[in-house]
Write an enzyme that holds these catalytic residues in place. Structure first.
Site, PDB file in Angstrom:
ATOM      1  N   PHE A 142      43.612-124.373 -29.045  1.00 37.56           N
ATOM      2  CA  PHE A 142      43.923-124.274 -30.473  1.00 37.56           C
ATOM      3  C   PHE A 142      44.013-122.801 -30.846  1.00 37.56           C
ATOM      4  O   PHE A 142      43.091-122.032 -30.605  1.00 37.56           O
ATOM      5  CB  PHE A 142      42.843-124.955 -31.332  1.00 37.56           C
ATOM      6  CG  PHE A 142      43.159-124.877 -32.804  1.00 37.56           C
ATOM      7  CD1 PHE A 142      43.977-125.824 -33.399  1.00 37.56           C
ATOM      8  CD2 PHE A 142      42.661-123.838 -33.591  1.00 37.56           C
ATOM      9  CE1 PHE A 142      44.299-125.747 -34.752  1.00 37.56           C
ATOM     10  CE2 PHE A 142      42.981-123.754 -34.947  1.00 37.56           C
ATOM     11  CZ  PHE A 142      43.791-124.705 -35.530  1.00 37.56           C
ATOM     12  N   ASP A 227      41.331-115.417 -27.044  1.00 35.77           N
ATOM     13  CA  ASP A 227      41.177-115.853 -28.434  1.00 35.77           C
ATOM     14  C   ASP A 227      39.709-116.201 -28.620  1.00 35.77           C
ATOM     15  O   ASP A 227      39.255-117.274 -28.230  1.00 35.77           O
ATOM     16  CB  ASP A 227      42.087-117.057 -28.696  1.00 35.77           C
ATOM     17  CG  ASP A 227      41.892-117.655 -30.094  1.00 35.77           C
ATOM     18  OD1 ASP A 227      40.898-117.312 -30.756  1.00 35.77           O
ATOM     19  OD2 ASP A 227      42.736-118.477 -30.506  1.00 35.77           O
ATOM     20  N   LYS A 256      36.793-116.088 -38.013  1.00 41.55           N
ATOM     21  CA  LYS A 256      35.663-116.963 -38.362  1.00 41.55           C
ATOM     22  C   LYS A 256      34.363-116.178 -38.644  1.00 41.55           C
ATOM     23  O   LYS A 256      34.234-115.604 -39.700  1.00 41.55           O
ATOM     24  CB  LYS A 256      35.471-118.050 -37.293  1.00 41.55           C
ATOM     25  CG  LYS A 256      36.668-119.006 -37.235  1.00 41.55           C
ATOM     26  CD  LYS A 256      36.336-120.382 -36.743  1.00 41.55           C
ATOM     27  CE  LYS A 256      37.430-121.374 -37.085  1.00 41.55           C
ATOM     28  NZ  LYS A 256      38.457-121.538 -36.075  1.00 41.55           N
TER      29      LYS A 256
HETATM   30  C1  LIG Z   1      39.946-121.458 -36.101  1.00 34.05           C
HETATM   31  C2  LIG Z   1      40.672-120.924 -34.943  1.00 34.05           C
HETATM   32  C3  LIG Z   1      41.925-120.296 -35.084  1.00 34.05           C
HETATM   33  C4  LIG Z   1      42.639-120.177 -36.402  1.00 34.05           C
HETATM   34  O1  LIG Z   1      41.921-119.438 -37.349  1.00 34.05           O
HETATM   35  P1  LIG Z   1      42.349-119.506 -38.895  1.00 34.05           P
HETATM   36  O2  LIG Z   1      41.435-118.548 -39.567  1.00 34.05           O
HETATM   37  O3  LIG Z   1      42.152-120.934 -39.325  1.00 34.05           O
HETATM   38  O4  LIG Z   1      43.769-119.111 -38.978  1.00 34.05           O
HETATM   39  C5  LIG Z   1      42.521-119.780 -33.937  1.00 34.05           C
HETATM   40  N1  LIG Z   1      41.930-119.874 -32.734  1.00 34.05           N
HETATM   41  C6  LIG Z   1      40.733-120.476 -32.577  1.00 34.05           C
HETATM   42  C7  LIG Z   1      40.109-120.516 -31.208  1.00 34.05           C
HETATM   43  C8  LIG Z   1      40.066-121.043 -33.664  1.00 34.05           C
HETATM   44  O5  LIG Z   1      38.893-121.662 -33.497  1.00 34.05           O
END
Ligand SMILES: *Cc1c(COP(=O)(O)O)cnc(C)c1O
Length: 402
Positions: A142, A227, A256
């Site tokens: 994701f 990521d 986050k």
């Molecule tokens: C939440 C998340 C995203 C996206 O972050 P947003 O602030 O919602 O755009 C991307 N990569 C990972 C691994 C995530 O957990």
């Protein structure tokens, strides 16, 4: 009391008729929070093990964030991305020092940080690799909800959404080094990976895989992007999840937990990839002073209170507690690192369990029908974990989950 109920009904009517529908939200309205708890407009208290979606690292409405916002707001709220500002420089120094990556670009959301990483990878491809533009990502990954990040994300359900999809992303099975090896072509500029797939259900990479991936990327001149939007900033028991593996990425994305609830993200890159030219990348809110002040306060607090180590300790305690009741309720696959944990239910009744826990005053997340994910604030105490376990078990008894 009657008044409070009526007012809530009114609010819900307004919400249900004015907010664009994107999700089935419970029919409650959250009003305030403190530490591990949030309260709705009817005064009902919830113990929060969703943690604002792995965001509220310091708990709800911590004083350090409120103070940072007030102080910075009194000094400078915004000065445009055309200028440096003081908290921006301080925060850049802090993050580059912590991560060992020399350059940082700030954004507001995770998807925006990942977009920056992909733009940088494509820039690298165009400048250094004869126009290579493809990025390899993993199945079940994701990476966000912008059009490009939906294409990067490894959810089969998303492939047919909002087509045509942004081209240039190639998916491979997770944890399979041969799959990456054969997916790399002269068109490949980067591999992007979550070290622990969060939304995918808390699935961890193997140590061998990460090490081999690092060598493979070096050998092929392909950027390695981690990521760490969900795993970064102490969540997994280290400041960055990559520290568990002894492998450093070329590019790192954070969001986050970095703002503890304030919209803030960062993309870090090694000096060698400091390749953007004026006009390539920017944004109205890049390095926005309020965000920078909050980020400094949050990360400062993580360091000062040793919260990454605390997350490791509390996560281990929570796993022990889950293992104690595992056989009784038929739970399996208890997994994760630090305070990014998940387990599987004996039946695909996650939604039902989440709803019953909400009713009982506990917030948890079901990342897929059979999986429950827990990601409380890093400040969670033993007592709060015990309380969570007692609510969860009572609810599982009631649902006759076994
Ligand atoms: C939440 C998340 C995203 C996206 O972050 P947003 O602030 O919602 O755009 C991307 N990569 C990972 C691994 C995530 O957990």
């Amino acid at each position: 009391m009657e008044n409070v109920k009526e007012r809530t009904e009114e609010l819900l009517h307004e919400a249900n008729s004015s907010i664009l529908f994107v999700a089935n939200r419970p029919q409650i309205v959250m009003e305030h929070g403190e530490g591990m708890y949030v309260w709705d407009t009817e005064g009902k208290k919830y113990l929060d093990f969703i943690g604002g979606w792995a965001v509220t690292a310091l708990g709800h409405s911590p004083k350090v964030i409120a103070d940072a916002l007030v102080q910075q707001a009194g000094k400078l709220i915004n000065v445009s991305p055309a200028f440096y500002n003081k908290p921006m420089i301080e925060f850049a120094q802090l993050l580059t020092g912590l991560s060992g990556l020399e350059r940082v670009f700030f954004g507001s959301t995770g998807a925006e940080a990942n977009e920056s990483a992909i733009k940088l990878a494509r820039k690298y491809g165009s400048v250094c690799k004869g126009g290579a533009y493809e990025v390899i990502t993993a199945n079940r990954s994701f990476h966000g909800r912008t059009l490009a990040m939906m294409a990067a994300t490894g959810k089969p359900q998303w492939e047919q959404k909002f087509t045509p999809q942004m081209p240039g992303f190639v998916k491979v099975p997770f944890n399979d080094i041969e799959a990456v090896r054969s997916a790399i072509t002269p068109k490949t500029c980067a591999v992007m990976l979550e070290l622990i797939q969060g939304e995918g259900g808390v699935h961890e990479v193997s140590l061998d895989y990460v090490k081999e991936l690092r060598s493979l990327c070096d050998e092929q001149g392909v950027l390695l992007i981690f990521d760490e939007i969900q795993t970064g900033l102490g969540r997994t028991g280290r400041m960055f999840a990559f520290e568990h593996y002894g492998v450093t990425p070329d590019v790192l994305t954070l969001a986050k937990g970095i703002g503890g609830g304030f919209p803030l993200s960062a993309m870090l890159a090694k000096e060698a990839f400091n390749l953007f030219e004026p006009g390539d990348q920017g944004g109205t809110y890049t390095g926005q002073p309020l965000g920078m002040a909050v980020g400094l306060a949050v990360v400062g607090e993580l360091i000062e209170r040793k919260l990454p180590a605390q997350a490791a300790k509390q996560g281990a305690y929570l796993q022990t507690k889950l293992r104690e009741v595992q056989a009784k309720y038929g739970l399996s696959g208890i997994r994760g690192k630090g305070l990014l944990l998940a387990f599987d239910l004996p039946e695909p009744r996650g939604e039902e369990l989440v709803a019953a826990c909400l009713e009982a005053g506990l917030l948890i997340n079901s990342s897929s029908p059979q999986t429950i994910r827990l990601m409380p604030a890093l400040v969670v105490t033993d007592e709060e974990i015990d309380r969570m376990m007692s609510i969860l078990c009572a609810v599982m008894d009631q649902l006759i989950l076994k």
